[in-house]
Design an enzyme around this catalytic site. Sequence first.
Site, PDB file in Angstrom:
ATOM      1  CB  CYS A  98      -0.898  -0.141   1.167  1.00 21.72           C
ATOM      2  SG  CYS A  98      -0.299   0.264   2.842  1.00 21.72           S
ATOM      3  CG  HIS A 115      -4.620   0.092   3.894  1.00 22.96           C
ATOM      4  ND1 HIS A 115      -3.670  -0.772   3.281  1.00 22.96           N
ATOM      5  CD2 HIS A 115      -5.649   0.369   3.131  1.00 22.96           C
ATOM      6  CE1 HIS A 115      -4.266  -0.870   1.727  1.00 22.96           C
ATOM      7  NE2 HIS A 115      -5.565  -0.172   1.653  1.00 22.96           N
ATOM      8  CG  HIS A 121      -6.694   0.353  -1.779  1.00 26.18           C
ATOM      9  ND1 HIS A 121      -7.007  -0.107  -0.577  1.00 26.18           N
ATOM     10  CD2 HIS A 121      -7.515  -0.229  -2.780  1.00 26.18           C
ATOM     11  CE1 HIS A 121      -8.013  -0.917  -0.971  1.00 26.18           C
ATOM     12  NE2 HIS A 121      -8.423  -0.935  -2.247  1.00 26.18           N
TER      13      HIS A 121
END
Length: 234
Positions: free
Chosen positions: A149, A196, A208
């Site tokens: 990520c 994240h 993402h």
Amino acid sequence: MNLKRHLIKISAAAAIAFTGVATANTVNNSAAHHVQAATKTAKVNAATPVMTSYYNGKATGKTLAAGSSYKIKGQAVDASGVQWYKVGKDQWIQAKNVTVIKKVAKKPVSQAPTSTTATAAAQKVINLAKKQVGKPYVYGAAGPYSFDCSGLTSYVYSNAVGKNIGRTTYVQLNAGKRVSVSNLKPGDLVFWGNYHVGIYLGNNQYIHAPQPGQNVTVASISSYFYPSYGVRVL
């Protein structure tokens, strides 16, 4: 006559006893498998596997990350006395792995940002980010053929606008000005806790690198996986 009455009494007592046992078993089973509605939120303390059911369930293959939060949609106690929380359709986790926090109102998608105007720099970030769609998630990878990520976000900002935002989420969350989710603008970083990160595209969408086994993708902000905050870098 006395013997007949005696037999009748014995038969009645036996029937009552049998009914009592059956009732007790029904109550015990009900207590063991009863699902109650709930409206609280569970914060995951450690990586937690997700099961298809609280009772003889199977592993879904999904693991909830530490620090993530999920709305509790139901709760139950299995036959062994272990408490479980339902966090989605056919998704159950053990209560011992989470901390229940105060009741929160469901955040409707309508509360998500609606800004669609991107600056020239932000548009460059968005354009390069979209070119990475379909590339696989690989832990520790920062492009150009695979990403995790924060690897995706660092690669895009560096190559699109020459901006060094750091390699990890822990660094990137301090790469700019923190903003609320309702004030996100295209090109902003969007965070879930400190574990994240993605890039906000506008129109309630973000891009993402989700998790192992998945590819870089565009997703919509939802109440089920609602971001914590944004960071404005540009």
